[in-house]
Design a protein around this motif. Structure first.
Motif, PDB file in Angstrom:
ATOM      1  N   LYS A  70      52.215  45.795  43.237  1.00 18.84           N
ATOM      2  CA  LYS A  70      53.479  46.236  42.648  1.00 18.84           C
ATOM      3  C   LYS A  70      53.246  47.074  41.397  1.00 18.84           C
ATOM      4  O   LYS A  70      54.024  47.986  41.088  1.00 18.84           O
ATOM      5  N   ALA A  71      52.152  46.789  40.700  1.00 16.17           N
ATOM      6  CA  ALA A  71      51.816  47.553  39.495  1.00 16.17           C
ATOM      7  C   ALA A  71      51.208  48.909  39.805  1.00 16.17           C
ATOM      8  O   ALA A  71      50.923  49.686  38.892  1.00 16.17           O
ATOM      9  N   GLY A  72      50.980  49.178  41.073  1.00 14.58           N
ATOM     10  CA  GLY A  72      50.483  50.488  41.459  1.00 14.58           C
ATOM     11  C   GLY A  72      48.994  50.579  41.682  1.00 14.58           C
ATOM     12  O   GLY A  72      48.453  51.684  41.823  1.00 14.58           O
ATOM     13  N   ILE A  73      48.308  49.446  41.745  1.00  8.72           N
ATOM     14  CA  ILE A  73      46.880  49.469  42.030  1.00  8.72           C
ATOM     15  C   ILE A  73      46.692  49.648  43.534  1.00  8.72           C
ATOM     16  O   ILE A  73      47.327  48.954  44.338  1.00  8.72           O
ATOM     17  N   ALA A  74      45.844  50.572  43.913  1.00  6.33           N
ATOM     18  CA  ALA A  74      45.598  50.812  45.326  1.00  6.33           C
ATOM     19  C   ALA A  74      44.975  49.581  45.971  1.00  6.33           C
ATOM     20  O   ALA A  74      44.164  48.889  45.343  1.00  6.33           O
ATOM     21  N   PRO A  75      45.339  49.286  47.223  1.00  7.54           N
ATOM     22  CA  PRO A  75      44.818  48.071  47.877  1.00  7.54           C
ATOM     23  C   PRO A  75      43.301  47.965  47.868  1.00  7.54           C
ATOM     24  O   PRO A  75      42.758  46.895  47.578  1.00  7.54           O
ATOM     25  N   ASP A  76      42.601  49.057  48.173  1.00 11.13           N
ATOM     26  CA  ASP A  76      41.138  49.011  48.199  1.00 11.13           C
ATOM     27  C   ASP A  76      40.572  48.732  46.815  1.00 11.13           C
ATOM     28  O   ASP A  76      39.604  47.981  46.661  1.00 11.13           O
ATOM     29  N   ALA A  77      41.168  49.357  45.797  1.00 13.96           N
ATOM     30  CA  ALA A  77      40.704  49.144  44.422  1.00 13.96           C
ATOM     31  C   ALA A  77      40.952  47.709  43.982  1.00 13.96           C
ATOM     32  O   ALA A  77      40.098  47.089  43.328  1.00 13.96           O
ATOM     33  N   LEU A  78      42.103  47.177  44.355  1.00 17.00           N
ATOM     34  CA  LEU A  78      42.431  45.801  43.993  1.00 17.00           C
ATOM     35  C   LEU A  78      41.464  44.825  44.651  1.00 17.00           C
ATOM     36  O   LEU A  78      40.956  43.897  44.004  1.00 17.00           O
ATOM     37  N   ASP A  79      41.190  45.031  45.932  1.00 14.90           N
ATOM     38  CA  ASP A  79      40.258  44.148  46.631  1.00 14.90           C
ATOM     39  C   ASP A  79      38.862  44.211  46.011  1.00 14.90           C
ATOM     40  O   ASP A  79      38.173  43.195  45.882  1.00 14.90           O
ATOM     41  N   ALA A  80      38.442  45.416  45.603  1.00 11.93           N
ATOM     42  CA  ALA A  80      37.126  45.562  44.979  1.00 11.93           C
ATOM     43  C   ALA A  80      37.073  44.808  43.651  1.00 11.93           C
ATOM     44  O   ALA A  80      36.065  44.161  43.334  1.00 11.93           O
ATOM     45  N   CYS A  81      38.160  44.884  42.892  1.00 14.18           N
ATOM     46  CA  CYS A  81      38.205  44.166  41.614  1.00 14.18           C
ATOM     47  C   CYS A  81      38.091  42.668  41.835  1.00 14.18           C
ATOM     48  O   CYS A  81      37.356  41.967  41.126  1.00 14.18           O
ATOM     49  N   LEU A  82      38.798  42.170  42.801  1.00 13.17           N
ATOM     50  CA  LEU A  82      38.862  40.738  43.023  1.00 13.17           C
ATOM     51  C   LEU A  82      37.590  40.183  43.657  1.00 13.17           C
ATOM     52  O   LEU A  82      37.386  38.968  43.678  1.00 13.17           O
ATOM     53  N   LYS A  83      36.737  41.059  44.167  1.00 13.29           N
ATOM     54  CA  LYS A  83      35.460  40.628  44.741  1.00 13.29           C
ATOM     55  C   LYS A  83      34.279  40.934  43.815  1.00 13.29           C
ATOM     56  O   LYS A  83      33.128  40.780  44.207  1.00 13.29           O
ATOM     57  N   ASP A  84      34.590  41.348  42.580  1.00  8.71           N
ATOM     58  CA  ASP A  84      33.538  41.722  41.633  1.00  8.71           C
ATOM     59  C   ASP A  84      33.033  40.469  40.922  1.00  8.71           C
ATOM     60  O   ASP A  84      33.484  40.107  39.841  1.00  8.71           O
ATOM     61  N   ASN A  85      32.073  39.797  41.549  1.00  6.67           N
ATOM     62  CA  ASN A  85      31.554  38.553  40.999  1.00  6.67           C
ATOM     63  C   ASN A  85      30.825  38.746  39.680  1.00  6.67           C
ATOM     64  O   ASN A  85      30.885  37.884  38.796  1.00  6.67           O
ATOM     65  N   ASP A  86      30.141  39.858  39.517  1.00 11.61           N
ATOM     66  CA  ASP A  86      29.452  40.130  38.262  1.00 11.61           C
ATOM     67  C   ASP A  86      30.462  40.243  37.121  1.00 11.61           C
ATOM     68  O   ASP A  86      30.228  39.755  36.011  1.00 11.61           O
ATOM     69  N   MET A  87      31.582  40.906  37.400  1.00 10.94           N
ATOM     70  CA  MET A  87      32.612  41.031  36.378  1.00 10.94           C
ATOM     71  C   MET A  87      33.190  39.668  36.024  1.00 10.94           C
ATOM     72  O   MET A  87      33.421  39.356  34.846  1.00 10.94           O
ATOM     73  N   ALA A  88      33.431  38.819  37.035  1.00 11.04           N
ATOM     74  CA  ALA A  88      33.967  37.481  36.769  1.00 11.04           C
ATOM     75  C   ALA A  88      33.031  36.681  35.880  1.00 11.04           C
ATOM     76  O   ALA A  88      33.461  36.022  34.934  1.00 11.04           O
ATOM     77  N   ARG A  89      31.730  36.738  36.181  1.00  9.53           N
ATOM     78  CA  ARG A  89      30.762  36.028  35.348  1.00  9.53           C
ATOM     79  C   ARG A  89      30.779  36.547  33.918  1.00  9.53           C
ATOM     80  O   ARG A  89      30.748  35.770  32.956  1.00  9.53           O
ATOM     81  N   ALA A  90      30.812  37.854  33.778  1.00  9.82           N
ATOM     82  CA  ALA A  90      30.808  38.444  32.436  1.00  9.82           C
ATOM     83  C   ALA A  90      32.079  38.099  31.672  1.00  9.82           C
ATOM     84  O   ALA A  90      32.044  37.862  30.462  1.00  9.82           O
ATOM     85  N   MET A  91      33.213  38.053  32.364  1.00 11.17           N
ATOM     86  CA  MET A  91      34.475  37.687  31.715  1.00 11.17           C
ATOM     87  C   MET A  91      34.409  36.272  31.161  1.00 11.17           C
ATOM     88  O   MET A  91      34.845  36.005  30.035  1.00 11.17           O
ATOM     89  N   VAL A  92      33.854  35.349  31.955  1.00 12.77           N
ATOM     90  CA  VAL A  92      33.754  33.965  31.504  1.00 12.77           C
ATOM     91  C   VAL A  92      32.778  33.843  30.341  1.00 12.77           C
ATOM     92  O   VAL A  92      33.025  33.133  29.363  1.00 12.77           O
ATOM     93  N   ALA A  93      31.658  34.549  30.407  1.00  7.19           N
ATOM     94  CA  ALA A  93      30.695  34.509  29.308  1.00  7.19           C
ATOM     95  C   ALA A  93      31.324  35.051  28.028  1.00  7.19           C
ATOM     96  O   ALA A  93      31.123  34.499  26.943  1.00  7.19           O
ATOM     97  N   ASN A  94      32.095  36.118  28.169  1.00 13.46           N
ATOM     98  CA  ASN A  94      32.753  36.709  27.006  1.00 13.46           C
ATOM     99  C   ASN A  94      33.756  35.725  26.401  1.00 13.46           C
ATOM    100  O   ASN A  94      33.835  35.545  25.185  1.00 13.46           O
ATOM    101  N   TYR A  95      34.512  35.079  27.275  1.00  9.10           N
ATOM    102  CA  TYR A  95      35.475  34.067  26.831  1.00  9.10           C
ATOM    103  C   TYR A  95      34.777  32.931  26.090  1.00  9.10           C
ATOM    104  O   TYR A  95      35.193  32.513  24.998  1.00  9.10           O
ATOM    105  N   GLN A  96      33.686  32.424  26.653  1.00 13.88           N
ATOM    106  CA  GLN A  96      32.974  31.324  26.024  1.00 13.88           C
ATOM    107  C   GLN A  96      32.432  31.726  24.658  1.00 13.88           C
ATOM    108  O   GLN A  96      32.519  30.961  23.695  1.00 13.88           O
ATOM    109  N   THR A  97      31.866  32.925  24.569  1.00 17.92           N
ATOM    110  CA  THR A  97      31.306  33.400  23.309  1.00 17.92           C
ATOM    111  C   THR A  97      32.385  33.505  22.234  1.00 17.92           C
ATOM    112  O   THR A  97      32.225  33.009  21.111  1.00 17.92           O
ATOM    113  N   ASN A  98      33.487  34.149  22.561  1.00 19.69           N
ATOM    114  CA  ASN A  98      34.547  34.357  21.573  1.00 19.69           C
ATOM    115  C   ASN A  98      35.233  33.052  21.181  1.00 19.69           C
ATOM    116  O   ASN A  98      35.500  32.811  20.000  1.00 19.69           O
TER     117      ASN A  98
END
Length: 223
Positions: free
Chosen positions: A158-186
């Motif tokens: 609904k926000a206008g993200i293309a389906p393929d781009a959205l699926d790629a974001c949601l399958k980006d395990n490296d990004m998920a790990r980095a997000m959690v590490a960043n959260y823990q650090t901060n």
């Protein structure tokens, strides 16, 4: 009462759509998985710098407000529903406050929501965040994890993200790990124990009504 933060290790186990991540306390993992989680966390810590803060306002504003919040936290939703627009109008848009939003992950659903918000890039992040908060009760009331994942995916579309781009974001395990590490650090650095929490020019505050928030900002601006 705000929820208490539980810092967790991310285990590389996709759920629902295959690219979604499950969060489990490291202490509950079998030894082999615990060791893997430690290795993943160590790797993610080196990647945390790749996760930028999401910022509104002028870089040189005299007051910096850092909000720690979870997309699944009802108190955070209430703040954004009742106070954030006033904060933006009165202080951010007028150049008085630089606002920094930092995600907290109580659970995997909060992480999933953050991945959807970040998928739109910095230019769409706060708009998607508004959509997530505005519909928090609706997307969280799905009967199972797959339903919640699908509800969040619909928000991204609904926000206008293309389906393929959205699926790629949601399958980006490296990004998920980095997000959690960043959260823990901060969160560790700023001693965050509940949400929403605020760091205003280096001083920590818990959730409060907008009138009290405004008073603190005015005092900081006067100094």
């Amino acid at each position: 009462m705000s929820k208490k933060i539980k810092l967790a290790a991310i285990v590389a186990a996709g759920v629902a759509a295959g690219g979604w991540w499950a969060m489990q306390p490291e202490a509950n993992l079998p030894p082999a998985l615990s060791a893997a989680a430690e290795a993943q966390t160590a790797t993610a810590e080196s990647e945390a710098a790749q996760i930028p803060d999401m910022v509104l306002g002028q870089e040189d504003a005299p007051v910096t407000v850092i909000e720690y919040a979870s997309f699944t936290c009802p108190h955070c939703q209430h703040f954004h529903e009742t106070a954030f627009d006033q904060l933006k109008t009165d202080y951010i848009d007028t150049g008085k406050v630089k606002f920094v939003y930092r995600e907290v992950y109580f659970d995997k659903f909060g992480l999933w929501a953050a991945m959807v918000a970040r998928c739109g890039g910095a230019e769409k992040y706060f708009g998607i965040s508004d959509m997530i908060y505005d519909t928090q009760k609706e997307w969280l009331k799905a009967e199972n994890e797959a339903g919640i994942a699908d509800n969040l995916r619909k928000i991204g579309l609904k926000a206008g993200i293309a389906p393929d781009a959205l699926d790629a974001c949601l399958k980006d395990n490296d990004m998920a790990r980095a997000m959690v590490a960043n959260y823990q650090t901060n969160a560790t650095k700023d001693d965050i124990s509940g949400t929403p929490s605020f760091i205003i020019n280096g001083q920590k505050y818990s959730n409060m009504p907008y009138d009290e928030f405004k008073q603190i900002l005015d005092e900081k601006l006067a100094n």
